[in-house]
Enzyme design. Structure first.
Site, mmCIF file in Angstrom:
data_model
loop_
_atom_site.group_PDB
_atom_site.id
_atom_site.type_symbol
_atom_site.label_atom_id
_atom_site.label_comp_id
_atom_site.label_asym_id
_atom_site.label_seq_id
_atom_site.Cartn_x
_atom_site.Cartn_y
_atom_site.Cartn_z
ATOM 1 N N CYS A 1 -2.190 8.607 3.115
ATOM 2 C CA CYS A 1 -2.007 8.176 1.719
ATOM 3 C C CYS A 1 -3.242 8.510 0.897
ATOM 4 O O CYS A 1 -3.134 9.008 -0.216
ATOM 5 C CB CYS A 1 -1.690 6.694 1.656
ATOM 6 N N GLU B 1 0.892 -1.165 0.000
ATOM 7 C CA GLU B 1 0.000 0.000 0.000
ATOM 8 C C GLU B 1 0.924 1.207 0.000
ATOM 9 O O GLU B 1 1.563 1.509 1.002
ATOM 10 C CB GLU B 1 -0.911 -0.023 1.226
HETATM 11 O O1 TXE Z 1 8.778 6.210 3.958
HETATM 12 P P1 TXE Z 1 9.429 4.789 3.777
HETATM 13 P P2 TXE Z 1 9.398 7.583 4.476
HETATM 14 C C1 TXE Z 1 5.308 8.583 1.490
HETATM 15 C C2 TXE Z 1 5.289 10.088 1.614
HETATM 16 C C3 TXE Z 1 6.618 10.392 2.213
HETATM 17 C C4 TXE Z 1 7.483 9.330 1.632
HETATM 18 C C5 TXE Z 1 8.735 9.000 2.405
HETATM 19 O O2 TXE Z 1 5.209 10.665 0.333
HETATM 20 O O3 TXE Z 1 7.100 11.647 1.819
HETATM 21 O O4 TXE Z 1 6.653 8.195 1.592
HETATM 22 O O5 TXE Z 1 8.441 8.608 3.742
HETATM 23 C C6 TXE Z 1 10.841 1.072 6.131
HETATM 24 N N1 TXE Z 1 13.271 -2.237 3.068
HETATM 25 N N2 TXE Z 1 4.591 7.892 2.536
HETATM 26 O O6 TXE Z 1 10.788 7.783 3.992
HETATM 27 O O7 TXE Z 1 10.883 4.857 3.504
HETATM 28 C C7 TXE Z 1 10.959 2.205 7.113
HETATM 29 O O8 TXE Z 1 11.869 1.871 8.146
HETATM 30 C C8 TXE Z 1 12.238 -2.437 3.902
HETATM 31 C C9 TXE Z 1 3.348 7.297 2.156
HETATM 32 O O9 TXE Z 1 9.207 7.602 5.926
HETATM 33 O O10 TXE Z 1 8.583 4.101 2.777
HETATM 34 C C10 TXE Z 1 9.512 2.353 7.559
HETATM 35 O O11 TXE Z 1 9.196 1.372 8.528
HETATM 36 N N3 TXE Z 1 11.705 -1.453 4.659
HETATM 37 C C11 TXE Z 1 2.813 6.414 3.165
HETATM 38 C C12 TXE Z 1 8.722 2.067 6.281
HETATM 39 O O12 TXE Z 1 9.640 1.375 5.429
HETATM 40 C C13 TXE Z 1 12.252 -0.234 4.574
HETATM 41 C C14 TXE Z 1 3.145 6.592 4.567
HETATM 42 C C15 TXE Z 1 8.185 3.286 5.550
HETATM 43 O O13 TXE Z 1 9.255 4.125 5.214
HETATM 44 C C16 TXE Z 1 13.334 0.042 3.704
HETATM 45 C C17 TXE Z 1 4.420 7.208 4.804
HETATM 46 C C18 TXE Z 1 13.840 -1.026 2.937
HETATM 47 N N4 TXE Z 1 14.855 -0.873 2.078
HETATM 48 C C19 TXE Z 1 5.079 7.854 3.792
HETATM 49 N N5 TXE Z 1 13.645 1.357 3.803
HETATM 50 C C20 TXE Z 1 1.486 5.781 2.963
HETATM 51 N N6 TXE Z 1 1.292 5.026 1.883
HETATM 52 O O14 TXE Z 1 0.602 5.922 3.776
HETATM 53 C C21 TXE Z 1 12.774 1.898 4.705
HETATM 54 N N7 TXE Z 1 11.935 0.936 5.178
#
Ligand code: TXE
Length: 478
Positions: free
Chosen positions: A284, A250
């Site tokens: 989101c 998602e």
């Molecule tokens: O998200 P990340 P970030 C979007 C929103 C925001 C952008 C970046 O646009 O500006 O994402 O946010 C884990 N392998 N959303 O950097 O990196 C991390 O530790 C596995 C939309 O915070 O996607 C965390 O637990 N996992 C959104 C999770 O991924 C990894 C909600 C989310 O982090 C990883 C939030 C890897 N290589 C942000 N790297 C929505 N859909 O609701 C990081 N993580």
């Protein structure tokens, strides 16, 4: 400081508290106040948690369906009994107000209770399929095994529940890794739930992307469910591909709202404002861009600006605060940069945009006269800034709404019902709302198309995604 909040939160593996040498301080995004500490997990902690979940799987999956349904209800009761503590913890680490017009952290914990109870009511029944004479065929749904869950920082506990509950309900065991930015509410919830669940059924490991990568690429995980950015979702999918692990993603959204010609814009402004600024825009499935007929642009911008000016932004723990801070510095900088770039490119600031306090709080920005080529329109701003784009004709608005990599949700407002239906059909998104936005229901499937994700959550279809199909052919003797 209230001791219940100012404490250390261990990981929970096999029912027991586990710590490492490396400690992370979690601070309020509003004022930097210490909320609590936790250990930073490691790949070894992931191994231990997956092993514990694997060991717990035979007994948990062997329970009768009704017994696991009862456990889901017990989980709901645990959230209910600790609602005040959990809501305060969410507000302090994530920033959203406790109440916020009914959509703050108390609502988030209410959602955890509601989703737990609703998931207990869902069940997957076996299907008898048509077969040849003398042959009977039955399809059953069986649990996959160990589910890895990776969650983000915007709705930390509710999204954890969206991952955990259907997994447990269908007989899987879980290892969850919350965002390193908001781990405490999940750590506390898993600690509490382990007083009710058998050891190893639900485990939590902390850490950043490296730990997330160790989980999503783990050879003994049977499914990974991820909510977060599209960029990280791609990495999760790559890692899962190594072991042919099933994944549900998602991801981001850049939801358009199209206002149809002739709509009384003052009347729909509150609904639009809510749909865009729920959780300070860090949702989101929130409205990220609004398309309005050129003739109605000024009136809509004025109505939204009035609502923005009346919004009390501040510390989510304070009475009367309707909007909290952006959760983290990177996101705060992203929202500010997109806003400033839009203004430099000709957008007009009708309200907001300025910081509140010394942390990451921003007043909700209403940006008029935006254009389709501005970054704040083409990218997911994920924060309290809303671009309003005037459109010359409906065909153009639909084309713009369908541009870009995302396809999570969209909404159509006003107009005649046949026209609304036509526009809704023409939009490429997993969910299309009419005269509303950002509604969710535990019984209704939710998921995105294009780069917004793979698979759906919620309802029977969501439940099925935590199971494998197992088919039994039986030929009658003689
Ligand atoms: O998200 P990340 P970030 C979007 C929103 C925001 C952008 C970046 O646009 O500006 O994402 O946010 C884990 N392998 N959303 O950097 O990196 C991390 O530790 C596995 C939309 O915070 O996607 C965390 O637990 N996992 C959104 C999770 O991924 C990894 C909600 C989310 O982090 C990883 C939030 C890897 N290589 C942000 N790297 C929505 N859909 O609701 C990081 N993580």
């Amino acid at each position: 400081m209230n001791k219940i909040f100012d404490r250390h939160y261990p990981m929970i593996i096999d029912g027991k508290p586990v710590d490492t040498d490396s400690v992370s301080e979690i601070r309020s995004p509003f004022d930097g106040e210490l909320v609590g500490t936790c250990s930073l997990g490691t790949a070894e902690a992931v191994d231990a948690a997956v092993a514990a979940a694997r060991a717990a799987f035979p007994a948990w999956s062997g329970l009768a369906d009704e017994e696991r349904a009862e456990f889901c209800q017990k989980i709901g009761s645990v959230f209910e009994a600790h609602a005040v503590e959990l809501a305060s913890l969410i507000t302090r680490e994530q920033g959203k107000p406790l109440v916020a017009g009914g959509f703050g952290s108390q609502f988030e914990v209410g959602g955890c209770i509601g989703w737990s109870m609703a998931t207990s009511q869902l069940s997957l029944t076996e299907e008898v399929l048509p077969a040849g004479e003398g042959l009977s065929v039955v399809q059953r749904r069986v649990p996959k095994g160990v589910v890895g869950s990776i969650t983000p920082w915007n709705w930390p506990l509710l999204i954890a529940v969206w991952h955990i509950l259907p997994a447990l309900r269908t007989g899987n065991c879980v290892v969850i890794k919350p965002s390193e930015l908001t781990p405490l509410s999940t750590l506390r919830a898993v600690e509490l739930l382990n007083e009710t669940l058998p050891a190893g059924v639900l485990n939590v490991v902390t850490g950043d992307g490296l730990v997330g990568a160790a989980l999503s690429g783990h050879p003994d995980i049977d499914k990974i469910i991820f909510t977060g950015s599209t960029a990280t979702g791609k990495k999760v999918m790559h890692a899962a591909a190594e072991n042919i692990t099933d994944c549900s993603l998602e991801l981001g959204g850049n939801d358009p709202a199209i206002i149809l010609p002739g709509t009384p814009v003052e009347a729909i402004a509150p609904g639009l404002f809510f749909g865009a600024f729920i959780n300070a825009g860090q949702t989101c499935g929130a409205i990220k861009r609004v398309y309005v007929p050129e003739a109605d642009h000024d009136a809509l911008v004025a109505a939204l600006a009035e609502l923005a000016q009346a919004t009390v932004v501040g510390n989510g723990l304070d009475d009367g605060v309707a909007m909290g801070p952006v959760q983290n510095e990177a996101q705060y900088e992203k929202v500010r940069k997109l806003t400033q770039d839009a203004l430099k490119s000709g957008a007009s600031l009708a309200a907001g945009g300025e910081p509140v306090g010394n942390g990451f709080a921003l007043r909700p920005a209403i940006l008029g006269n935006c254009r389709q080529d501005m970054a704040i329109v083409t990218e997911e701003q994920f924060g309290p800034a809303l671009p309003i784009v005037p459109y010359p004709n409906l065909e153009q608005a639909i084309e713009w709404a369908n541009e870009g990599e995302f396809g999570l949700c969209a909404s159509v407002w006003g107009g005649e019902s046949a026209e609304r239906e036509n526009v809704a059909n023409a939009i490429n998104a997993g969910t299309v709302y009419i005269n509303t936005h950002a509604e969710l229901n535990p019984m209704v499937p939710f998921g995105g198309v294009k780069a917004s994700g793979i698979g759906v959550q919620f309802g029977v279809e969501g439940l099925k995604s935590f199971t494998d199909s197992k088919v039994f052919y039986e030929r009658a003797n003689g």
